[in-house]
Design an enzyme around this catalytic site. Structure first.
Site, short mmCIF file in Angstrom:
data_model
loop_
_atom_site.label_atom_id
_atom_site.label_comp_id
_atom_site.label_asym_id
_atom_site.label_seq_id
_atom_site.Cartn_x
_atom_site.Cartn_y
_atom_site.Cartn_z
N GLY A 80 0.56 -1.38 0.15
CA GLY A 80 0.05 0.18 -0.28
C GLY A 80 0.64 1.50 0.24
CG LEU A 94 1.21 3.87 -5.17
CD1 LEU A 94 1.15 3.69 -6.74
CD2 LEU A 94 3.11 4.57 -5.77
N GLY A 95 -0.41 4.64 -0.50
CA GLY A 95 -1.53 5.08 -0.33
C GLY A 95 -1.37 6.93 0.78
CD GLN A 96 -4.49 9.71 4.83
OE1 GLN A 96 -4.62 8.54 5.69
NE2 GLN A 96 -4.61 10.60 5.52
CB ILE A 103 -3.29 -3.24 -6.78
CG1 ILE A 103 -3.51 -3.97 -7.41
CG2 ILE A 103 -3.47 -1.23 -6.63
CD1 ILE A 103 -4.25 -5.18 -6.67
CE1 TYR A 125 -10.37 1.15 7.57
CE2 TYR A 125 -10.97 2.17 10.07
CZ TYR A 125 -10.04 1.84 8.84
OH TYR A 125 -8.77 2.18 8.88
CE LYS A 154 -7.78 -0.78 9.75
NZ LYS A 154 -6.27 -1.15 9.39
N1 SER Z 1 -8.78 7.65 9.19
C1 SER Z 1 -9.78 6.43 9.01
C2 SER Z 1 -11.20 5.94 8.18
O1 SER Z 1 -11.32 7.51 8.54
C3 SER Z 1 -9.27 5.83 10.57
O2 SER Z 1 -8.89 4.74 10.23
O3 SER Z 1 -11.62 5.32 7.96
#
Ligand code: SER
Length: 316
Positions: free
Chosen positions: A8, A10-12, A35, A138, A142
Protein backbone atom coordinates in the site's frame (compact mmCIF):
# COMPACT_ATOMS: atom_id res chain seq x y z
CA UNK A 1 14.63 -2.93 10.72
CA UNK A 2 17.19 -3.12 7.95
CA UNK A 3 15.34 -4.07 4.77
CA UNK A 4 11.66 -3.27 4.57
CA UNK A 5 8.75 -4.14 2.28
CA UNK A 6 5.88 -1.63 2.34
CA UNK A 7 2.50 -2.71 0.93
CA UNK A 8 0.00 0.00 0.00
CA UNK A 9 3.00 2.25 -0.59
CA UNK A 10 1.05 4.66 -2.79
CA UNK A 11 -1.65 5.23 -0.20
CA UNK A 12 -2.13 7.98 2.34
CA UNK A 13 0.38 6.67 4.88
CA UNK A 14 2.52 4.65 2.48
CA UNK A 15 3.51 7.45 0.15
CA UNK A 16 5.08 9.43 2.98
CA UNK A 17 6.32 6.53 5.05
CA UNK A 18 8.25 5.07 2.10
CA UNK A 19 10.16 8.34 1.67
CA UNK A 20 10.90 8.62 5.37
CA UNK A 21 12.07 5.00 5.58
CA UNK A 22 14.31 5.54 2.55
CA UNK A 23 15.96 8.56 4.09
CA UNK A 24 16.38 6.71 7.41
CA UNK A 25 17.37 3.20 6.28
CA UNK A 26 18.78 3.83 2.79
CA UNK A 27 17.21 4.06 -0.68
CA UNK A 28 17.82 0.44 -1.62
CA UNK A 29 16.56 -0.95 1.66
CA UNK A 30 12.93 -0.01 1.17
CA UNK A 31 10.80 -1.89 -1.36
CA UNK A 32 7.61 -0.04 -2.20
CA UNK A 33 4.66 -2.05 -3.47
CA UNK A 34 1.09 -1.38 -4.46
CA UNK A 35 -1.56 -2.87 -6.68
CA UNK A 36 -0.50 -0.65 -9.60
CA UNK A 37 2.85 0.69 -10.68
CA UNK A 38 3.02 4.50 -10.57
CA UNK A 39 4.07 6.29 -13.77
CA UNK A 40 7.43 7.18 -12.31
CA UNK A 41 8.38 5.11 -9.30
CA UNK A 42 10.94 6.99 -7.24
CA UNK A 43 12.82 3.89 -6.08
CA UNK A 44 12.49 0.10 -5.99
CA UNK A 45 8.87 -0.71 -6.74
CA UNK A 46 6.99 -4.01 -7.16
CA UNK A 47 3.39 -4.60 -8.11
CA UNK A 48 1.69 -6.68 -5.42
CA UNK A 49 -1.94 -7.69 -5.19
CA UNK A 50 -2.12 -8.47 -1.47
CA UNK A 51 -5.17 -10.70 -1.97
CA UNK A 52 -3.09 -13.12 -4.08
CA UNK A 53 -1.82 -15.71 -1.65
CA UNK A 54 1.89 -15.79 -2.44
CA UNK A 55 2.74 -12.35 -3.86
CA UNK A 56 3.84 -10.73 -0.58
CA UNK A 57 5.84 -13.84 0.26
CA UNK A 58 7.58 -13.96 -3.14
CA UNK A 59 8.63 -10.30 -3.10
CA UNK A 60 9.74 -10.50 0.54
CA UNK A 61 11.89 -13.47 -0.36
CA UNK A 62 13.25 -11.92 -3.55
CA UNK A 63 14.61 -8.88 -1.69
CA UNK A 64 15.44 -10.74 1.55
CA UNK A 65 13.57 -8.18 3.63
CA UNK A 66 13.52 -8.44 7.42
CA UNK A 67 10.36 -6.39 7.96
CA UNK A 68 6.93 -6.04 6.37
CA UNK A 69 4.93 -2.87 6.89
CA UNK A 70 1.50 -3.85 5.67
CA UNK A 71 -0.60 -0.80 4.81
CA UNK A 72 -2.77 -1.97 1.89
CA UNK A 73 -6.40 -1.58 3.00
CA UNK A 74 -9.73 0.09 2.31
CA UNK A 75 -10.73 2.88 4.71
CA UNK A 76 -13.98 3.07 6.66
CA UNK A 77 -16.45 4.80 4.34
CA UNK A 78 -15.28 2.87 1.28
CA UNK A 79 -15.45 -0.38 3.27
CA UNK A 80 -19.02 0.45 4.26
CA UNK A 81 -19.92 0.93 0.59
CA UNK A 82 -18.23 -2.35 -0.43
CA UNK A 83 -18.19 -4.59 2.66
CA UNK A 84 -17.35 -7.86 0.92
CA UNK A 85 -14.49 -6.30 -1.05
CA UNK A 86 -13.25 -4.74 2.21
CA UNK A 87 -13.21 -8.14 3.88
CA UNK A 88 -11.26 -9.62 0.99
CA UNK A 89 -8.66 -6.84 0.88
CA UNK A 90 -8.40 -6.00 4.58
CA UNK A 91 -8.51 -9.53 5.96
CA UNK A 92 -7.30 -11.53 2.96
CA UNK A 93 -4.35 -9.17 2.52
CA UNK A 94 -3.50 -9.25 6.21
CA UNK A 95 -3.43 -13.03 6.51
CA UNK A 96 -1.25 -13.30 3.39
CA UNK A 97 1.15 -10.71 4.81
CA UNK A 98 1.26 -12.48 8.18
CA UNK A 99 1.91 -15.81 6.50
CA UNK A 100 4.87 -14.30 4.65
CA UNK A 101 6.20 -12.91 7.95
CA UNK A 102 5.77 -16.30 9.59
CA UNK A 103 7.42 -18.28 6.77
CA UNK A 104 10.37 -15.90 6.44
CA UNK A 105 10.69 -14.91 10.12
CA UNK A 106 10.08 -11.19 9.55
CA UNK A 107 9.13 -8.31 11.82
CA UNK A 108 5.65 -7.08 11.08
CA UNK A 109 3.66 -3.85 11.39
CA UNK A 110 0.08 -3.16 10.41
CA UNK A 111 -2.10 -0.29 11.57
CA UNK A 112 -5.33 -0.65 13.45
CA UNK A 113 -7.59 2.37 13.96
CA UNK A 114 -10.00 4.24 16.22
CA UNK A 115 -12.47 2.41 13.95
CA UNK A 116 -11.79 -0.73 15.99
CA UNK A 117 -14.07 0.73 18.67
CA UNK A 118 -17.86 0.85 18.62
CA UNK A 119 -20.86 2.52 20.23
CA UNK A 120 -20.59 0.41 23.40
CA UNK A 121 -16.93 1.42 23.95
CA UNK A 122 -16.43 4.14 26.63
CA UNK A 123 -16.46 7.33 24.57
CA UNK A 124 -14.12 9.57 26.52
CA UNK A 125 -10.53 8.80 27.41
CA UNK A 126 -11.15 5.37 25.86
CA UNK A 127 -8.90 2.88 27.67
CA UNK A 128 -6.26 0.78 25.93
CA UNK A 129 -8.04 -2.43 26.90
CA UNK A 130 -11.79 -2.10 26.62
CA UNK A 131 -14.98 -3.31 24.98
CA UNK A 132 -14.66 -3.50 21.17
CA UNK A 133 -17.87 -4.21 19.27
CA UNK A 134 -17.58 -1.98 16.17
CA UNK A 135 -20.61 -1.61 13.92
CA UNK A 136 -18.78 -1.06 10.60
CA UNK A 137 -17.10 -3.55 8.28
CA UNK A 138 -13.88 -1.55 8.65
CA UNK A 139 -14.12 -1.89 12.42
CA UNK A 140 -14.81 -5.60 12.17
CA UNK A 141 -11.69 -5.92 10.00
CA UNK A 142 -9.60 -3.87 12.42
CA UNK A 143 -10.61 -5.82 15.55
CA UNK A 144 -10.17 -9.13 13.76
CA UNK A 145 -6.80 -7.87 12.48
CA UNK A 146 -5.61 -6.90 15.97
CA UNK A 147 -6.54 -10.33 17.29
CA UNK A 148 -5.04 -12.11 14.29
CA UNK A 149 -1.73 -10.28 14.79
CA UNK A 150 -1.78 -11.23 18.50
CA UNK A 151 -2.38 -14.81 17.41
CA UNK A 152 0.57 -14.88 14.99
CA UNK A 153 2.74 -13.55 17.80
CA UNK A 154 1.65 -15.98 20.50
CA UNK A 155 1.19 -19.04 18.27
CA UNK A 156 4.05 -18.63 15.80
CA UNK A 157 6.35 -16.10 17.46
CA UNK A 158 6.02 -13.50 14.68
CA UNK A 159 7.18 -10.11 16.02
CA UNK A 160 3.93 -8.28 15.21
CA UNK A 161 3.39 -4.66 16.25
CA UNK A 162 0.72 -2.05 15.58
CA UNK A 163 -1.07 1.11 16.65
CA UNK A 164 -4.67 2.32 16.53
CA UNK A 165 -4.30 5.38 14.35
CA UNK A 166 -6.68 8.29 14.74
CA UNK A 167 -7.69 10.36 11.69
CA UNK A 168 -4.47 11.25 9.87
CA UNK A 169 -3.93 14.67 8.35
CA UNK A 170 -1.41 15.29 5.62
CA UNK A 171 -0.75 17.50 2.62
CA UNK A 172 1.01 14.89 0.51
CA UNK A 173 -1.48 12.19 -0.48
CA UNK A 174 -5.22 12.58 -0.05
CA UNK A 175 -6.79 9.88 2.13
CA UNK A 176 -9.86 8.84 0.09
CA UNK A 177 -12.73 6.80 1.48
CA UNK A 178 -12.25 7.60 5.17
CA UNK A 179 -14.60 9.15 7.70
CA UNK A 180 -11.97 11.60 8.92
CA UNK A 181 -11.09 12.88 5.42
CA UNK A 182 -12.88 16.19 6.14
CA UNK A 183 -9.96 17.17 8.35
CA UNK A 184 -7.72 17.20 5.27
CA UNK A 185 -10.24 18.69 2.81
CA UNK A 186 -10.91 21.64 5.09
CA UNK A 187 -7.38 23.01 4.60
CA UNK A 188 -7.55 22.78 0.80
CA UNK A 189 -10.94 24.47 0.67
CA UNK A 190 -9.93 27.15 3.16
CA UNK A 191 -7.13 28.16 0.80
CA UNK A 192 -8.97 27.60 -2.47
CA UNK A 193 -12.37 29.09 -1.75
CA UNK A 194 -12.30 30.43 1.80
CA UNK A 195 -15.22 28.24 2.78
CA UNK A 196 -15.81 24.57 3.57
CA UNK A 197 -18.96 22.49 3.83
CA UNK A 198 -18.39 19.74 6.37
CA UNK A 199 -20.07 16.35 5.99
CA UNK A 200 -19.39 15.71 9.69
CA UNK A 201 -21.65 17.58 12.10
CA UNK A 202 -20.51 20.31 14.46
CA UNK A 203 -19.62 18.93 17.87
CA UNK A 204 -18.58 15.49 16.58
CA UNK A 205 -15.25 14.73 18.22
CA UNK A 206 -12.70 12.27 16.87
CA UNK A 207 -9.02 11.79 17.57
CA UNK A 208 -6.66 13.24 14.96
CA UNK A 209 -2.92 13.31 14.28
CA UNK A 210 -0.57 15.10 11.90
CA UNK A 211 1.21 12.70 9.54
CA UNK A 212 4.80 13.41 10.74
CA UNK A 213 3.77 12.15 14.19
CA UNK A 214 2.17 9.05 12.67
CA UNK A 215 5.33 8.20 10.70
CA UNK A 216 7.52 8.79 13.73
CA UNK A 217 5.24 6.51 15.77
CA UNK A 218 5.62 3.63 13.31
CA UNK A 219 9.41 3.83 13.34
CA UNK A 220 9.61 4.30 17.09
CA UNK A 221 7.36 1.31 17.79
CA UNK A 222 9.23 -0.90 15.32
CA UNK A 223 12.55 0.03 16.92
CA UNK A 224 11.26 -0.33 20.50
CA UNK A 225 12.70 -2.95 22.82
CA UNK A 226 10.46 -6.01 22.47
CA UNK A 227 10.72 -6.80 26.19
CA UNK A 228 8.97 -3.54 27.08
CA UNK A 229 5.92 -4.23 24.89
CA UNK A 230 2.90 -5.67 26.63
CA UNK A 231 0.35 -4.57 24.03
CA UNK A 232 1.98 -5.51 20.81
CA UNK A 233 -0.61 -4.89 18.16
CA UNK A 234 -2.99 -2.19 18.97
CA UNK A 235 -1.59 0.71 20.95
CA UNK A 236 -3.97 3.64 21.28
CA UNK A 237 -2.19 6.76 20.06
CA UNK A 238 -3.50 10.28 19.57
CA UNK A 239 -2.38 13.88 19.20
CA UNK A 240 -5.69 15.71 19.67
CA UNK A 241 -9.42 15.18 19.98
CA UNK A 242 -11.14 17.55 17.57
CA UNK A 243 -14.53 18.43 16.07
CA UNK A 244 -15.01 20.36 12.78
CA UNK A 245 -15.38 23.71 14.58
CA UNK A 246 -11.91 23.31 16.10
CA UNK A 247 -10.42 23.23 12.61
CA UNK A 248 -12.49 26.29 11.72
CA UNK A 249 -11.19 28.13 14.76
CA UNK A 250 -7.56 27.19 14.14
CA UNK A 251 -7.72 28.12 10.44
CA UNK A 252 -9.38 31.47 11.22
CA UNK A 253 -6.33 32.51 13.19
CA UNK A 254 -4.57 32.67 9.81
CA UNK A 255 -7.46 33.24 7.40
CA UNK A 256 -9.85 35.45 9.39
CA UNK A 257 -12.62 35.36 6.73
CA UNK A 258 -12.74 31.56 6.56
CA UNK A 259 -16.25 30.19 7.04
CA UNK A 260 -17.61 26.72 7.52
CA UNK A 261 -21.09 25.29 7.10
CA UNK A 262 -22.54 21.83 7.38
CA UNK A 263 -24.23 19.35 5.11
CA UNK A 264 -24.09 16.13 7.07
CA UNK A 265 -23.57 12.81 5.30
CA UNK A 266 -25.59 10.32 7.37
CA UNK A 267 -23.30 7.37 6.58
CA UNK A 268 -20.04 9.01 7.61
CA UNK A 269 -21.74 10.81 10.50
CA UNK A 270 -23.05 7.45 11.74
CA UNK A 271 -19.56 5.97 11.55
CA UNK A 272 -18.06 8.96 13.37
CA UNK A 273 -20.63 8.75 16.15
CA UNK A 274 -19.86 5.08 16.68
CA UNK A 275 -16.20 5.92 17.39
CA UNK A 276 -14.67 7.38 20.57
CA UNK A 277 -14.50 11.13 21.19
CA UNK A 278 -11.02 10.85 22.69
CA UNK A 279 -8.72 7.92 23.37
CA UNK A 280 -6.20 7.32 26.13
CA UNK A 281 -2.63 6.75 24.90
CA UNK A 282 -0.90 6.01 28.23
CA UNK A 283 0.15 2.46 27.28
CA UNK A 284 2.03 3.74 24.20
CA UNK A 285 3.75 6.35 26.38
CA UNK A 286 4.71 3.80 29.01
CA UNK A 287 5.83 0.98 26.74
CA UNK A 288 7.65 2.82 23.94
CA UNK A 289 7.70 6.52 24.89
CA UNK A 290 5.19 7.69 22.30
CA UNK A 291 4.63 11.44 22.23
CA UNK A 292 3.01 13.58 19.53
CA UNK A 293 4.84 16.76 18.56
CA UNK A 294 2.00 18.56 16.76
CA UNK A 295 -1.13 19.96 18.37
CA UNK A 296 -3.97 21.60 16.42
CA UNK A 297 -2.26 25.00 16.12
CA UNK A 298 1.17 23.70 15.14
CA UNK A 299 -0.39 21.34 12.59
CA UNK A 300 -2.54 24.11 11.13
CA UNK A 301 0.43 26.43 10.61
CA UNK A 302 2.31 23.71 8.75
CA UNK A 303 -0.69 22.43 6.75
CA UNK A 304 -1.64 25.91 5.54
CA UNK A 305 1.91 26.65 4.48
CA UNK A 306 2.41 23.35 2.66
CA UNK A 307 -1.02 23.23 1.03
CA UNK A 308 -0.60 26.84 -0.12
CA UNK A 309 2.73 25.94 -1.80
CA UNK A 310 1.14 22.89 -3.40
CA UNK A 311 -1.81 24.81 -4.81
CA UNK A 312 0.55 27.48 -6.18
CA UNK A 313 2.76 24.87 -7.81
CA UNK A 314 -0.18 23.05 -9.39
CA UNK A 315 -1.65 26.22 -10.84
CA UNK A 316 1.71 27.51 -12.12
N1 SER B 1 -9.04 7.68 8.99
C1 SER B 1 -9.66 6.40 8.98
C2 SER B 1 -11.00 6.44 8.37
O1 SER B 1 -11.64 7.46 8.48
C3 SER B 1 -9.77 5.88 10.39
O2 SER B 1 -8.94 4.81 10.55
O3 SER B 1 -11.43 5.47 7.85
Amino acid sequence: MKKILVTGALGQIGSELTEKLRSTYGEDNVIASDIRRPEQPSGIFEEIDVTKEKEIYEISKKYKVDTIIHLAALLSAKAEAFPKVAWEINMGGLVNALEAAKELDLKFFTPSSIGAFGPSTPKNNTPQDTLQRPTTMYGVNKVAGEILCDYYYSRFGVDTRGVRFPGLISYVTAPGGGTTDYAVEVYYEALRSGTYTSYIAKGTHMDMMYMPDALQAIIQLMEADSDRLKHRNAFNITAMSAAPEHFEEAIRKHIPDFTMDYQVDPVRQGIAESWPDSINADAAKEEWDFEAAYDMDAMTVDMLEKVREKIKKNSA
